[in-house]
Scaffold this active site. Structure first.
Site, PDB file in Angstrom:
ATOM      1  N   GLU A  88       0.796  -1.221   0.000  1.00 16.28           N
ATOM      2  CA  GLU A  88       0.000   0.000   0.000  1.00 16.28           C
ATOM      3  C   GLU A  88       0.826   1.268   0.000  1.00 16.28           C
ATOM      4  OE1 GLU A  88       0.231  -1.454   4.376  1.00 16.28           O
ATOM      5  OE2 GLU A  88       0.058  -2.348   2.396  1.00 16.28           O
TER       6      GLU A  88
ATOM      7  N   HIS B 137      -8.205  -3.414  -1.593  1.00 18.90           N
ATOM      8  CA  HIS B 137      -7.510  -3.509  -0.312  1.00 18.90           C
ATOM      9  C   HIS B 137      -6.398  -2.464  -0.216  1.00 18.90           C
ATOM     10  CE1 HIS B 137      -6.209  -5.710   3.311  1.00 18.90           C
ATOM     11  NE2 HIS B 137      -4.996  -5.384   2.932  1.00 18.90           N
ATOM     12  N   GLU B 138      -5.570  -2.390  -1.253  1.00 19.60           N
ATOM     13  CA  GLU B 138      -4.463  -1.428  -1.189  1.00 19.60           C
ATOM     14  C   GLU B 138      -4.989   0.003  -1.181  1.00 19.60           C
ATOM     15  OE1 GLU B 138      -1.995  -2.897  -0.309  1.00 19.60           O
ATOM     16  OE2 GLU B 138      -2.453  -4.893  -1.057  1.00 19.60           O
TER      17      GLU B 138
ATOM     18  N   HIS C 234      -6.162   1.030   2.268  1.00 23.85           N
ATOM     19  CA  HIS C 234      -5.063   1.395   3.168  1.00 23.85           C
ATOM     20  C   HIS C 234      -4.813   2.907   3.176  1.00 23.85           C
ATOM     21  CE1 HIS C 234      -3.264  -1.988   5.157  1.00 23.85           C
ATOM     22  NE2 HIS C 234      -3.202  -2.718   4.046  1.00 23.85           N
TER      23      HIS C 234
ATOM     24  N   GLU D 296      -4.544  -3.825   9.192  1.00 30.06           N
ATOM     25  CA  GLU D 296      -5.067  -4.830   8.278  1.00 30.06           C
ATOM     26  C   GLU D 296      -6.504  -5.242   8.567  1.00 30.06           C
ATOM     27  OE1 GLU D 296      -3.674  -5.256   5.690  1.00 30.06           O
ATOM     28  OE2 GLU D 296      -1.544  -4.828   5.985  1.00 30.06           O
TER      29      GLU D 296
ATOM     30  N   ASP E  16       7.996 -10.091  10.695  1.00 30.37           N
ATOM     31  CA  ASP E  16       7.315 -10.717   9.568  1.00 30.37           C
ATOM     32  C   ASP E  16       6.402 -11.851  10.032  1.00 30.37           C
ATOM     33  OD1 ASP E  16       8.398  -9.062   7.655  1.00 30.37           O
ATOM     34  OD2 ASP E  16      10.107 -10.360   7.240  1.00 30.37           O
TER      35      ASP E  16
ATOM     36  N   TYR F 169      -5.822  -9.754   9.586  1.00 28.40           N
ATOM     37  CA  TYR F 169      -6.674  -9.373   8.463  1.00 28.40           C
ATOM     38  C   TYR F 169      -8.135  -9.774   8.717  1.00 28.40           C
ATOM     39  CZ  TYR F 169      -2.392  -8.741   5.639  1.00 28.40           C
ATOM     40  OH  TYR F 169      -1.184  -8.327   5.148  1.00 28.40           O
TER      41      TYR F 169
END
Length: 634
Positions: free
Chosen positions: A304, A328-329, A332, A351, A406, A414
């Site tokens: 994003e 979705h992006e 953001h 998210e 990560d 999400y």
């Protein structure tokens, strides 16, 4: 991201489980495990970034001026970063930055060298760069070069691009990889504005997560400005043989020439998505919203980066079936880029909100039926992770101390986050919840917040306004307990009910595959059909499906993924040539990691995976290599 490693930093939609959904009974879990979770969580210092060496509480970086040259021969970015700082404590004279494998040439203030030291190297966090600042200094310049193996930079040869004529570079900073190409305070709670001068070979174009001019001369020197303060993980750069095509007044796409028209056609609804989101959630704050289509080695579905989302080409399906990634992006731009998680423990604030908005955008543009199907697939993804992950990783406000950030990327932040918000919407009404979101985005605009700050805001808003509809203890259970609270919303789709009936009839031998009425199926219906087949099927059953529907040759990357995973689980060898081609041509972790994991379960499969990985590795992103090399190594 969601990473990840999923996607995603992109959203992990359209990757449903391949087995029937299992019920998750939180109440039956061991009480001692719950006590341990509560104990561990209570010890977390809210707002403390356990993944940064930086000291923004003493001296904060407020602006960065970059001057970098891209050397494709040495695979290095070389140049300088000038950091404008603000002292939070008058007595502070040591600025601490995050770095990873940077070659520091010198550090200066007003052109004069100043003392600096490099700390010990941590495998996950890199090294602290501590700089002694004169009392009156307000800016410091670090002259440096990146490592050819920088974790946040991928250098591609011409052969690894679509056009095969020019090299390509792109960066990926989330979660803590910005420090591998810029010395900075690499924490999402530190927001900076930035300017950049990027020097490239004359025949290439540079673009950044900043103000881009589509008409800029291709002369090898490009200048950028990002006037809004952003966290470090949203600083992004790409260089390649790129062209631009407008899709609307404020939207367009950058891509290699051979992909440009297909990408613009696939994502032509982006302007409509932008307008619909503005109408519901308030003004778009970033001027333009453009897309950059990356080579297939990009490890995520999308990233994003503000003003210029980075997008995988694997979602160019020809029928707009995978454009939820774009929604979705884009979402953001409100949840994540404007209101940001303060630490990676708080990723669900990015998210979960963004996934909720994604579903709403898809409903506004493509209708209720598609929204319902995608929500069911997302719920099945969530159930699969709940079944597979340890309790501590099923918590929205996850404890990441001592871990690589990560690791936070799964369906939990999400889909569980989105489901939590959907429950609030259902309890207080959609119009009321939309009004809350508009207020929330405005109240915290261009701030980075913690889970605790969000809860405090709920206390003063929704929990106070709707005491009969919302319960604070249930809110805390959603955020701090594993699994799903009893009575959590369960999405349904009438279209999927029909598919269940046809799948059952085929499995029972009551209907041949060729007689299944698939002519009007969407990609979502195909995925639901495939992902809910039994894990074990006979060669005869697989051959029948393949013959009827040519699944091995599917050009839709999501459908191909689901089918190839099933082929690996059942050692269906007619699909293995396609499987090999798939693994060596795509670097998106969401698509390749489950295949490598499944192949690694047998000696023959592991040998097959090792051969494919060895061929694909030169074109894989460092994050894809890190995520999968354990499946192929002896």
């Amino acid at each position: 991201m969601k990473n990840i490693l999923w996607i995603s930093l992109a959203m992990p939609l359209l990757f449903a489980c391949s087995e029937p959904v299992k019920e998750n009974n939180v109440a039956a879990e061991n009480s001692e495990d719950k006590a341990q979770v509560a104990s561990d969580t209570s010890a977390i210092e809210a707002g403390k970034d356990y993944h940064s060496f930086a000291n923004p509480d003493e001296i904060t970086v407020k602006h960065i001026d970059l001057d970098l040259t891209a050397d494709f021969d040495s695979k290095q970015l070389t140049g300088s970063a000038t950091l404008t700082v603000e002292r939070q404590k008058e007595s502070a004279n040591t600025l601490v930055l995050d770095t990873r494998e940077l070659d520091i040439d010198s550090v200066t203030v007003n052109g004069e060298p100043v003392e600096y030291t490099m700390g010990d190297t941590d495998p996950a966090l890199g090294s602290a760069l501590s700089i002694t600042l004169p009392d009156t200094a307000t800016a410091v310049t670090v002259n440096y070069a990146t490592s050819p193996e920088a974790s946040g930079v991928q250098w591609l040869t011409p052969a690894q691009t679509a056009g095969k004529q020019h090299p390509f570079l792109f960066t990926q900073a989330q979660a803590i990889h910005a420090r591998s190409f810029i010395p900075l305070q690499d924490s999402p709670q530190v927001r900076v504005t930035y300017d950049a001068t990027i020097r490239t070979p004359d025949d290439l174009l540079a673009v950044m997560s900043a103000a881009n001019d589509p008409d800029t001369p291709r002369d090898g020197v490009y200048e950028f400005t990002m006037p809004q303060p952003v966290p470090s993980y949203l600083i992004a750069l790409a260089i390649g043989d790129l062209e631009f095509k407008a899709m609307g007044k404020r939207t367009g796409v950058y891509a290699e020439p051979s992909m440009l028209d297909a990408a613009a056609a696939e994502f032509e609804d982006t302007e409509s998505m932008l307008e619909a989101t503005e109408d519901t959630y308030g003004p778009y704050s970033w001027d333009r919203y453009d897309l950059l289509i990356l080579p297939p080695s990009f490890p995520f579905g999308g990233m994003e980066n503000p003003r210029l989302s980075f997008i995988t080409p694997t979602v160019i399906a020809g029928d707009k079936s995978l454009v939820s990634l774009i929604a979705h992006e884009l979402a953001h731009s409100w949840s994540g880029n404007t209101v940001t998680n303060a630490t990676w423990r708080d990723l669900w604030l990015n998210e979960g909100f963004t996934t909720y908005l994604t579903y709403r955008i898809m409903e506004m543009i493509y209708g209720h039926d598609r929204y319902r199907m995608e929500a069911v697939l997302g719920y099945q993804d969530l159930q699969e992770d709940i079944d597979a992950l340890p309790d501590n990783d099923e918590i929205l406000a996850i404890d990441l101390r001592g871990r690589d950030p990560d690791d936070v990327f799964s369906d939990i932040p999400y889909e569980k986050g989105a489901l939590f918000l959907r429950e609030i919407e259902q309890k207080i009404g959609r119009a009321n919840f939309d009004a809350f979101l508009v207020q929330y985005f405005d109240h915290f605009a261009f701030q980075s917040i913690t889970t605790d700050e969000f809860i405090a805001y709920l206390d003063e808003t929704l929990l106070k306004k709707y005491p009969d509809e919302l319960d604070r203890e249930r809110v805390l259970a959603w955020i701090f307990e594993p699994g799903l609270p009893e009575g959590a919303p369960v999405p349904t789709s009438d279209a999927f009910t029909t598919i269940d009936e046809q799948r059952t009839a085929w499995l029972n031998g009551e209907k041949a595959a060729v007689d299944i009425a698939t002519q009007d199926w969407t990609v979502h219906e195909w995925l639901y059909f495939l992902n809910n087949l039994p894990t074990e099927l006979s060669d005869e059953q697989l051959e029948e499906l393949d013959s009827a529907f040519s699944l091995t040759q599917s050009k839709n990357n999501e459908i191909a993924h689901s089918w190839l995973l099933m082929a690996v689980q059942n050692e269906y060898k007619p699909a293995y040539d396609r499987l090999y081609e798939y693994l060596v041509s795509i670097g998106r972790n969401k698509l390749v990691k489950p295949l490598y994991r499944e192949l690694s379960k047998t000696p023959e499969g592991k040998a097959f995976a090792a051969k494919a990985f060895e061929e694909a590795k030169p074109g894989y992103h460092p994050l894809t290599i890190k995520a999968n090399e354990g499946f192929v190594n002896p």
